[in-house]
Design an enzyme around this catalytic site. Structure first.
Site, PDB file in Angstrom:
ATOM      1  N   ASP A 123       0.875  -1.159   0.000  1.00  0.00           N
ATOM      2  CA  ASP A 123       0.000   0.000   0.000  1.00  0.00           C
ATOM      3  C   ASP A 123       0.924   1.224   0.000  1.00  0.00           C
ATOM      4  O   ASP A 123       2.146   1.102   0.184  1.00  0.00           O
ATOM      5  CB  ASP A 123      -0.889  -0.039   1.244  1.00  0.00           C
TER       6      ASP A 123
ATOM      7  N   ASP B 273      -0.076   4.928   1.454  1.00  0.00           N
ATOM      8  CA  ASP B 273      -0.210   5.771   2.647  1.00  0.00           C
ATOM      9  C   ASP B 273       0.009   4.965   3.917  1.00  0.00           C
ATOM     10  O   ASP B 273      -0.606   3.920   4.130  1.00  0.00           O
ATOM     11  CB  ASP B 273      -1.597   6.412   2.676  1.00  0.00           C
TER      12      ASP B 273
END
Length: 595
Positions: free
Chosen positions: A148, A150
């Site tokens: 991912d 963030d």
């Protein structure tokens, strides 16, 4: 050093009764002095060659020297029938000790034992840069690493939480016409913690354990704690939150919502602040509508691009440890691993951040790049096709028949991803910070290995490593075990002692909780039970760590082994006791009486 040698001083401490060694009856061994003569026998003994021999001596003799434990009264736990008869029928028996004195003697013995058993720096070995395993994982078997963006590839400073809170508060007042008085409430950095639940209908923020029970003292209406008595009335005389009321699989209600990602901390704080304003000013309001409005105000910060704009305007202020992300990617690619990125963020935002951390050629690290993926639906739906995006983030309308290195793709779904890449099963390890949106479906439906990024580990391991926490927790566990064993003493004097111990136990639980967070404590524990968050963490992640940079501390053939902790019906090993401070085993001789 062998386990036998390591256990020797611990054994002496646990079973010592003055200068003479004693041993747990369940062990069925004989201890010998330095000169080889027998000092104390159990229910059986071992000869010089290790053969088991019956004991000819009584298995346990009460110490008589001054300053040692008083003679146990008749009927006390661990006292045999023969000793009971001797203490009541023999003229030469020692005078009976009253129950109160006996209980406090046991208390004093145990307290002294706890302090003697804790070696200096007992928990200093805890390291926030370590990787912790819920499941056995061999990196040698992992060929593909996914990420991912963030709070995984990019870690953000706490200044971002304040910005999100302030802008959402502004939206709440300007767009939803809430009172200007809410502006008086500044952001409170350490008020909320990840993993909390919010009762939408009652307007209560709370911490729930793995068994759906509310932790006492962690229910807040606004910024004020709700007394336990009131909590019991609100929930029908129980602290239990029924499954049908609890949050759904992705933590989104309908009646109880769980806040699982780091971005939700400003939302929890704004909810508490708005509730507090109405309660303090005695203004009637609908908690359901308040929850909806706050959620939409927080959403507007993201949807309108404010958060992306703030970060892109001051990357140095908001993005932390970018050089460590660069080092991780360099190392993985250098060892021939394939990398991919699946994020909900837009390409322009990711490109700016990755260029800041890694350089303009950051896309060369990744075999597949997917932006605006719409997780968790990306992992569960088969509807949205992949779309090709150019370097400016504009769509290129063409059929996607392969996912090529250096290209950027938008939306799509995991089923097409698996079909086009063939990356399946435990050779894939995916990292993310959101247990539901990033990890749950991958581990439950597709058998990928998963790694959870939990930045809170840095703070939590520092607390756990302090002497104050170590001593307090060990004594709390020991005192709890003492109360469990001696609760059969039901005379008035004994009950008074046990009540005092219970009060001390509650004070210790509050104190250890407050070391993490004064309102809600550790994100991993509710007193002795795991939290609801911790339960999900252990179910949906094979590994968890404070940041991706923890990978730099291990070679890429390392195998992570989960710690074997004893189940409730299992006797802890010596090394388990050294690691966990378990104080039950020294009293196996008493438990033998009820077997």
């Amino acid at each position: 050093m062998s386990l036998k040698i390591a256990a020797t001083p611990l054994t002496r401490s646990l079973w010592s009764g003055g200068s003479r060694k004693q041993v747990n009856r369940a062990c069925c061994v004989t201890l010998r002095g330095h000169d080889g003569t027998k000092e104390r026998s159990s229910c059986s003994s071992r000869g010089p060659r290790g053969d088991v021999q019956p004991c000819s001596e009584p298995p346990h003799e009460p110490p008589t020297a001054a300053g040692q434990r008083a003679e146990e009264p008749a009927g006390a736990p661990g006292v045999t029938g023969a000793r009971r008869r001797a203490s009541t029928s023999t003229a030469t028996a020692a005078p009976q000790v009253d129950q109160k004195t006996y209980l406090w003697a046991r208390y004093a013995d145990l307290r002294r034992m706890v302090h003697e058993l804790i070696p200096p720096g007992a928990c200093k070995s805890l390291n926030s840069s370590a990787i912790y395993a819920n499941n056995e994982v061999s990196l040698a078997e992992v060929d593909i690493y996914g990420f991912d963006y963030d709070y995984t590839l990019a870690l953000y400073s706490n200044a971002l939480d304040t910005m999100i809170y302030n802008k959402a508060r502004e939206f709440l007042i300007e767009n939803f016409k809430y009172p200007d008085g809410i502006l008086k409430y500044d952001y409170i950095p350490n008020f909320a913690a990840r993993g909390l639940h919010y009762d939408i209908q009652k307007g209560l923020l709370m911490k729930i354990d793995a068994f759906h029970y509310i932790q006492s003292g962690t229910v807040y209406r606004g910024l004020r704690p709700v007394p336990d008595e009131e909590v019991l009335k609100l929930y029908g005389g129980t602290y239990h939150i029924p499954l049908q009321l609890d949050s759904g699989f992705y933590g989104k209600g309908p009646k109880v919502k769980q806040f699982m990602d780091i971005f939700s901390i400003p939302e929890m704080t704004l909810l508490a602040v708005a509730n507090d304003y109405f309660v303090t000013n005695d203004i009637d309001y609908d908690p359901v509508h308040l929850s909806k409005d706050v959620s939409e105000a927080i959403g507007m910060v993201h949807l309108k691009g404010f958060m992306y704009k703030w970060i892109m305007q001051d990357l140095d202020k908001f993005i932390m440890r970018g050089e460590e992300t660069d080092a991780v990617l360099q190392r993985l690619v250098g060892h021939g691993k394939k990398l991919f990125l699946i994020t909900n963020s837009p390409f322009s935002f990711v490109d700016k951040g990755m260029t800041h951390m890694v350089g303009k050629e950051w896309r060369d690290f990744f075999d597949v790049i997917i932006v605006q993926a719409d997780k968790p639906h990306f992992f569960t739906d088969c509807v949205k096709p992949f779309q090709h995006v150019d370097g400016n983030g504009d769509l290129r309308w063409e059929k996607i028949s392969s996912l090529d290195k250096g290209h950027i793709y938008k939306q799509g779904n995991l089923f097409d991803f698996l079909r086009l890449t063939g990356w399946r099963g435990s050779k894939v390890l995916y990292f993310g910070d959101h247990l539901y949106s990033d990890l749950a479906d991958l581990t439950l439906r597709h058998g990928w290995r998963t790694g959870a990024i939990v930045p809170e580990l840095e703070h939590e391991t520092k607390v756990v490593s302090t002497d104050r926490y170590t001593v307090s927790l060990t004594w709390l566990q020991a005192l709890t075990g003492l109360m469990e064993r001696l609760q059969t003493h039901r005379d008035p004097d004994s009950k008074q002692v046990l009540d005092e111990w219970q009060k001390e136990r509650e004070e210790l639980r509050v104190m250890t909780k407050n070391l993490f967070n004064p309102q809600f404590g550790s994100i991993f524990r509710t007193c002795h039970n795991p939290t609801y968050f911790s339960r999900r963490l252990s179910r949906f992640s094979d590994l968890y760590m404070a940041s991706l940079s923890c990978l730099l501390n291990y070679d890429l053939s390392h195998t992570f082994y989960p710690r074997r902790t004893p189940l409730q019906h299992e006797a802890p090993l010596w090394m388990d006791q050294l690691c966990t401070g378990c104080m039950k085993t020294p009293f196996l001789e008493e438990m033998a009486q009820i077997r």
